[in-house]
Write a protein that holds these residues in place. Sequence first.
Motif, PDB file in Angstrom:
ATOM      1  N   PRO A 102       4.944 -45.469  26.248  1.00  0.00           N
ATOM      2  CA  PRO A 102       3.422 -44.172  26.084  1.00  0.00           C
ATOM      3  C   PRO A 102       2.805 -43.853  26.556  1.00  0.00           C
ATOM      4  O   PRO A 102       2.306 -42.871  26.538  1.00  0.00           O
ATOM      5  N   ASN A 103       2.469 -45.204  27.370  1.00  0.00           N
ATOM      6  CA  ASN A 103       0.862 -45.045  28.194  1.00  0.00           C
ATOM      7  C   ASN A 103       1.037 -44.953  29.473  1.00  0.00           C
ATOM      8  O   ASN A 103      -0.038 -44.040  30.302  1.00  0.00           O
ATOM      9  N   LYS A 134       4.814 -37.447  19.439  1.00  0.00           N
ATOM     10  CA  LYS A 134       3.559 -37.158  19.105  1.00  0.00           C
ATOM     11  C   LYS A 134       2.311 -38.784  18.709  1.00  0.00           C
ATOM     12  O   LYS A 134       1.288 -39.171  18.439  1.00  0.00           O
ATOM     13  N   GLY A 135       3.112 -39.038  17.713  1.00  0.00           N
ATOM     14  CA  GLY A 135       3.009 -40.596  17.056  1.00  0.00           C
ATOM     15  C   GLY A 135       2.538 -41.554  18.175  1.00  0.00           C
ATOM     16  O   GLY A 135       2.221 -42.034  17.983  1.00  0.00           O
ATOM     17  N   ALA A 136       3.473 -41.459  19.276  1.00  0.00           N
ATOM     18  CA  ALA A 136       3.634 -42.642  20.485  1.00  0.00           C
ATOM     19  C   ALA A 136       2.217 -42.767  20.864  1.00  0.00           C
ATOM     20  O   ALA A 136       2.136 -43.707  21.856  1.00  0.00           O
ATOM     21  N   GLY A 137       1.745 -41.398  20.962  1.00  0.00           N
ATOM     22  CA  GLY A 137       0.501 -41.237  22.254  1.00  0.00           C
ATOM     23  C   GLY A 137       0.986 -40.705  23.566  1.00  0.00           C
ATOM     24  O   GLY A 137       0.372 -41.337  23.982  1.00  0.00           O
ATOM     25  N   VAL A 138       1.788 -40.143  23.545  1.00  0.00           N
ATOM     26  CA  VAL A 138       2.941 -40.165  24.774  1.00  0.00           C
ATOM     27  C   VAL A 138       1.250 -39.345  25.834  1.00  0.00           C
ATOM     28  O   VAL A 138       0.982 -37.824  25.548  1.00  0.00           O
ATOM     29  N   LYS A 139       2.015 -38.904  27.294  1.00  0.00           N
ATOM     30  CA  LYS A 139       1.069 -38.336  28.082  1.00  0.00           C
ATOM     31  C   LYS A 139       1.795 -38.068  28.361  1.00  0.00           C
ATOM     32  O   LYS A 139       2.345 -38.170  29.803  1.00  0.00           O
TER      33      LYS A 139
END
Length: 453
Positions: A102-103, A134-139
Amino acid sequence: MPPFVDRDAEITDLLHRLRGEGPQLLILYGRRRVGKTRLVKELFDRLEGRPRLYYLATLKESRLQLQDLQRDLAQATADPLLAGRPFEEWEPLLLYLAQRHPNLVLALDEFPYLLSADPALASVLQKVWDEHGKGAGVKWLLLGSQLGVMERLLAGSSPLYGRRTGAWKVRPMGFLELCTFGGVRGLEALRYFGVCGGMPYYWEQFAFDDFAGEVERAVWRRGGPLYDEGEFLLREELREPREYFSILQVLARGPRRLGHIATAVGKKQTGISKYLDVLQGLEMVRRELPVTRQHRKGSRGLYRIHDPFLRFWFRYVFPQRSLLEMGEVEAVAARFRDSYPEFLALTYEEVALELLLRRARATGLAVERWGRWWPERGGSRFELDVVVVGEGEAWCLEAKIGSRPRLGRFREAAAAFLADARANGLALRRARLFAFEADGAFEGKEVGVVQAG
């Protein structure tokens, strides 16, 4: 590598978003050669310590795209599962990235090519984003040069509507920024701007030490980097560009009314309008109204090519392709030398407007509208090249290469403009008159004031 200029606002905003904790689905789009890839490279250089991958899509089958992307992802993440486990479809790959990486900042460039190979990809992205990303914080960043496709991604009917967390249309650079980029000033910079416009890639093709020779190498010669550029730009956006080529060739000689365009290409006005609407949507053409009548419905306007490079290409390259294909470069170059100073006048007006707008805003003037002014039919014989309106006054500028305006005539034009403004509901107290120095240094000087009668 050329200097990176005029993108500070975009870089600052993107860095803030990508360094934060929240998920990001970002869209960057803009015309080919405008500098999107360079923007992402600069962005990635400043994201030190964060895993990141830039992937450039090409025109090939979806399965091959997935293989190439997976190979690059395996290298970027040092993930042995990515290196050894083939993904046959987009959904499991994107899901894996959302759960395991996710980072990772992932930039997919020329996203329309991925969509053309797999039209369901936008819906797949929607599903993965809603359920996991969305919940994992992907970019994730999606980039593209095909304006029509990218703008449809932003529309209400798109699966990604409401999911994107930011969108930027990367626009051509300004004249002053490109002067810094090329290290040229004044009329010499204007000559290059008349060819290249605000596209950084075009400026990179010039060394700025031999204008005529550089234009010959970059544009007139077959195989030159800009020889086919105008045609490529249209074919990338339009399935059947023949009618558009004809319209742009007519407009390359200057602004035209709808009736004039229709007559020149041998079509009815109703048949031409739809093509002009498409060209306006692609920001290749714009419809211009006198600054006093921009609010009036039904006002008769002029159409003009919005981009300096396209105006140049359709004036000097497209109608002379037969000569250029036969290697008759000198004949084309001679016509260019003879007519270019007159052709450059329209670009000069556009640069003058850009600089006067900057000056007005720098003084704190709340600018309300801007453009050119010309009278109704049968009215004053005068015109104003540049007008900026705000806070009850107008800043007017005459932009003539190599000469200063005749002040008496300039005052008469400003008085006629103020009368027309009053007739159209604009309450202006005065018009301030400006001129550029004749040497082309672009230092605007105030030369007078005309009070409203």
